[in-house]
Design a protein around this motif. Structure first.
Motif, PDB file in Angstrom:
ATOM      1  N   PHE A  35      38.517  91.542 161.700  1.00 38.82           N
ATOM      2  CA  PHE A  35      37.842  90.353 160.479  1.00 38.82           C
ATOM      3  C   PHE A  35      38.244  90.386 159.290  1.00 38.82           C
ATOM      4  N   SER A  36      38.769  89.341 158.538  1.00 31.14           N
ATOM      5  CA  SER A  36      39.199  89.645 157.187  1.00 31.14           C
ATOM      6  C   SER A  36      38.936  88.060 156.531  1.00 31.14           C
ATOM      7  N   ILE A  37      38.978  88.095 155.314  1.00 34.09           N
ATOM      8  CA  ILE A  37      39.089  86.806 154.711  1.00 34.09           C
ATOM      9  C   ILE A  37      40.187  86.918 153.609  1.00 34.09           C
ATOM     10  N   PRO A  38      41.025  85.646 153.451  1.00 37.62           N
ATOM     11  CA  PRO A  38      40.959  84.692 154.708  1.00 37.62           C
ATOM     12  C   PRO A  38      41.440  85.318 156.124  1.00 37.62           C
ATOM     13  N   PRO A  39      41.432  84.679 157.079  1.00 36.57           N
ATOM     14  CA  PRO A  39      41.841  85.031 158.509  1.00 36.57           C
ATOM     15  C   PRO A  39      43.399  85.251 158.364  1.00 36.57           C
ATOM     16  N   GLN A  40      44.008  86.422 159.043  1.00 37.78           N
ATOM     17  CA  GLN A  40      45.143  86.646 158.888  1.00 37.78           C
ATOM     18  C   GLN A  40      45.742  86.278 160.333  1.00 37.78           C
ATOM     19  N   LEU A  41      47.024  85.743 160.421  1.00 31.08           N
ATOM     20  CA  LEU A  41      47.642  85.278 161.587  1.00 31.08           C
ATOM     21  C   LEU A  41      48.382  86.541 162.252  1.00 31.08           C
ATOM     22  N   THR A  42      47.703  87.225 163.392  1.00 27.92           N
ATOM     23  CA  THR A  42      48.204  88.044 163.876  1.00 27.92           C
ATOM     24  C   THR A  42      48.734  87.499 165.641  1.00 27.92           C
ATOM     25  N   VAL A  43      49.135  88.528 166.390  1.00 28.58           N
ATOM     26  CA  VAL A  43      49.279  88.018 167.705  1.00 28.58           C
ATOM     27  C   VAL A  43      47.955  87.554 168.597  1.00 28.58           C
TER      28      VAL A  43
END
Length: 410
Positions: A202-210
């Motif tokens: 979880f992170s802010i902002p969301p990260q684009l991962t697979v």
């Protein structure tokens, strides 16, 4: 038995086809009858990391499960033969009115759940005549919440940060914006271990991962909203600079003490409420210091797992300090009957967090309206079935807290 050929006109009277609802948001919200229904809709529409941030709690999530179980373990004792054709759900709390005995609790990162965020919550609260509480870690500014709820009651939840000047500046801004109550939060010397968030990255902002890209395929609406609206950030803290991790580190300060409470009290012109109280001696000390209210809360189970159940603490705390200060309660409320039980046992007010966020994730502002309406209908129905016409008529005699967890003698 004598039989006959059906009369076509009688058959037409039995036909109950409804006009199809073409608005998909309205259709899914109309089908929701409980907060749990809204939760199921929210889970389908929200990426896993965002949903789990809302839905989860600390470590083994024992505190949250116990809090909800405590409300399930209530036995009500109704009266009979009272006229309950009309009931009054209004109350006064922390110096002002509320149309219902619950308000919206402070929640961080709210626009992560759904991009309308705190503006939806504040607007819905204002329309319902109940208070809205903005978190220090909110994603809409103090001034933005005031604009969304210009004539309603707005409260501000305060973390006293390592850099005290940040917190003091927020106090001044909330006062200038006309917020009438400050909630000083005292149960976060450090962040709880929220394992769902760690497992989801979880992170802010969301990260684009697979994994998030795969999640996007089944939730395109959420991502469209996220990518086409304003940047997700801590709205009241944007001027402080630093990464999200640094801001959270500033917010959780293990050194805060009663001197900080005294300083905030000196600065704040409105009602001062301490949130996160979890035992009777602390309640007594705060009442003796003259705070305007306390909130019995274990932070929705998100801090110390296996912490006391606020609803179980309620009767003893009210007996000890209820004559001196107003007592509110949160954590685990998923039904209007939970609210009624809390009021019967002496709470002046209750706060809902996840229940409102499930509505937000299920349908934005309309979903928050729906969550409030579900809880309101349940409050009214429970009061009528108990055969009381006002909150003042509710007493401990209406409720038994059935016991599952009984301490072993030492």
């Amino acid at each position: 038995m004598q039989r006959q050929v059906p009369d076509p006109r009688e058959l037409l009277d039995l036909v109950g086809f409804k006009k199809p609802e073409l608005n998909s948001r309205k259709r899914r919200l109309d089908a929701a009858l409980t907060i749990e229904d809204l939760r199921r809709i929210a889970k389908k529409r929200t990426p896993r990391a965002a949903f789990d941030y809302t839905d989860g709690s600390a470590e083994g999530e024992i505190s949250l499960a116990r809090a909800r179980q405590a409300f399930s373990d209530v036995e009500f004792h109704p009266s009979i033969l009272h006229d309950v054709s009309k009931v009054d759900t209004s109350t006064t709390v922390f110096g002002g009115p509320s149309a219902l005995p619950f308000g919206i609790a402070p929640t961080g990162f709210t626009r992560l759940m759904q991009t309308e965020g705190e503006e939806a919550g504040a607007g819905a609260a204002g329309a319902a005549g109940i208070p809205f509480t903005l978190s220090t870690l909110g994603t809409t500014t103090i001034e933005g919440v005031k604009a969304a709820n210009p004539t309603g009651r707005n409260w501000f939840q305060l973390y006293v940060m390592r850099k005290r000047e940040i917190s003091y500046g927020l106090v001044e801004r909330a006062a200038a914006a006309g917020f009438d109550t400050l909630m000083f939060t005292v149960d976060t010397p450090v962040a709880g271990a929220r394992l769902r968030d760690k497992r989801n990255g979880f992170s802010i902002p969301p990260q684009l991962t697979v994994s998030t890209i795969l999640d996007t395929a089944t939730r395109p609406g959420w991502w469209f909203d996220f990518l086409t609206t304003r940047k997700l950030e801590f709205a009241s803290l944007t001027e402080t600079g630093g990464t999200v991790g640094e801001l959270l580190d500033y917010a959780m300060d293990p050194s805060i003490d009663y001197d900080d409470l005294a300083e905030i009290r000196r600065m704040w012109p409105g009602k001062l409420v301490v949130k996160g109280v979890q035992n009777v001696p602390d309640s007594r000390r705060l009442a003796d210091l003259g705070v305007d209210g306390i909130v019995l809360s274990n932070h929705g189970g998100r801090q110390l797992d296996r912490a006391p159940i606020p609803f179980h603490l309620l009767p003893e705390v009210v007996r000890e300090v209820g004559a001196d200060t107003e007592v509110a309660v949160d954590t685990g409320i998923m039904n209007g009957a939970d609210v009624v039980a809390s009021i019967a046992l002496g709470a002046r007010f209750t706060l809902i967090g996840r229940a409102y966020l499930y509505g937000l994730m299920a349908g934005g502002r309309a979903g928050v309206d729906k969550a409030i309406q579900i809880l309101s209908d349940q409050v009214v129905r429970t009061m009528k079935l108990l055969q009381v016409t006002s909150l003042e008529e509710l007493t401990p005699a209406h409720v038994t807290q059935l016991q599952r967890l009984v301490p072993r003698p030492l």
